[in-house]
Write an enzyme that holds these catalytic residues in place. Structure first.
Site, PDB file in Angstrom:
ATOM      1  N   GLU A  70       0.815  -1.218   0.000  1.00  0.00           N
ATOM      2  CA  GLU A  70       0.000   0.000   0.000  1.00  0.00           C
ATOM      3  C   GLU A  70       0.849   1.268   0.000  1.00  0.00           C
ATOM      4  O   GLU A  70       0.331   2.349  -0.236  1.00  0.00           O
ATOM      5  CB  GLU A  70      -0.905   0.027   1.237  1.00  0.00           C
ATOM      6  CG  GLU A  70      -2.041  -0.946   1.185  1.00  0.00           C
ATOM      7  CD  GLU A  70      -3.141  -0.519   0.237  1.00  0.00           C
ATOM      8  OE1 GLU A  70      -3.261   0.680  -0.077  1.00  0.00           O
ATOM      9  OE2 GLU A  70      -3.884  -1.400  -0.196  1.00  0.00           O
ATOM     10  N   HIS A 111       0.554  -0.729  -5.281  1.00  0.00           N
ATOM     11  CA  HIS A 111      -0.906  -0.727  -5.290  1.00  0.00           C
ATOM     12  C   HIS A 111      -1.467   0.621  -5.753  1.00  0.00           C
ATOM     13  O   HIS A 111      -2.347   0.683  -6.613  1.00  0.00           O
ATOM     14  CB  HIS A 111      -1.420  -1.086  -3.892  1.00  0.00           C
ATOM     15  CG  HIS A 111      -2.901  -1.126  -3.795  1.00  0.00           C
ATOM     16  ND1 HIS A 111      -3.625  -0.174  -3.135  1.00  0.00           N
ATOM     17  CD2 HIS A 111      -3.807  -2.010  -4.283  1.00  0.00           C
ATOM     18  CE1 HIS A 111      -4.904  -0.464  -3.214  1.00  0.00           C
ATOM     19  NE2 HIS A 111      -5.052  -1.570  -3.904  1.00  0.00           N
ATOM     20  N   HIS A 113      -3.508   1.570  -9.378  1.00  0.00           N
ATOM     21  CA  HIS A 113      -4.806   2.229  -9.567  1.00  0.00           C
ATOM     22  C   HIS A 113      -4.697   3.365 -10.585  1.00  0.00           C
ATOM     23  O   HIS A 113      -5.551   3.514 -11.464  1.00  0.00           O
ATOM     24  CB  HIS A 113      -5.324   2.802  -8.242  1.00  0.00           C
ATOM     25  CG  HIS A 113      -6.018   1.811  -7.381  1.00  0.00           C
ATOM     26  ND1 HIS A 113      -7.227   1.247  -7.715  1.00  0.00           N
ATOM     27  CD2 HIS A 113      -5.677   1.286  -6.188  1.00  0.00           C
ATOM     28  CE1 HIS A 113      -7.601   0.415  -6.765  1.00  0.00           C
ATOM     29  NE2 HIS A 113      -6.676   0.415  -5.823  1.00  0.00           N
TER      30      HIS A 113
END
Length: 118
Positions: free
Chosen positions: A92, A107, A111
């Site tokens: 993350e 991550h 996106h």
């Protein structure tokens, strides 16, 4: 719920299926863009696909070795007590990531790359 399980995304060069979100922004009232069939991740101004692959390989290697490299050069074990939290932090790229410069922001940039794929 009748939904199929997600297929893991491994190959950053893979052509992806199309996607139509059918969503509208509450702020602007505009529809979110769809993704046409057959697109794949592409380099962006701020990040390239090769860097994403490098981060992924570093994370996978850390899992194999059962430790991550701290920003100070230390080896932080991926043990039963903290291993899952540490992996979550590096994937993350959270503020608790032990080495954000080395493990990146896989991550989050994933996106962004997916969102700009149209």
């Amino acid at each position: 719920n009748g939904l199929n399980r997600m297929v893991p995304f491994h190959n950053f060069e893979e052509k992806l299926e199309g996607y139509a979100p059918h969503l509208t922004s509450l702020i602007s009232g505009l529809h979110y863009a769809s993704r046409p069939e057959g697109f794949s991740l592409m380099d962006l101004t701020d990040i390239d696909v090769q860097e994403m692959e490098r981060w992924r390989e570093r994370i996978l290697k850390a899992i194999d070795l059962r430790f991550v490299h701290g920003a100070d050069g230390s080896k932080i074990p991926l043990d039963e007590t903290n291993g899952a939290n540490i992996l979550g932090a590096i994937i993350e790229a959270s503020s608790t990531s032990p080495n954000k410069a080395f493990y990146g922001s896989l991550h989050n940039w994933g996106h962004v790359m997916m969102a700009r794929m149209h």
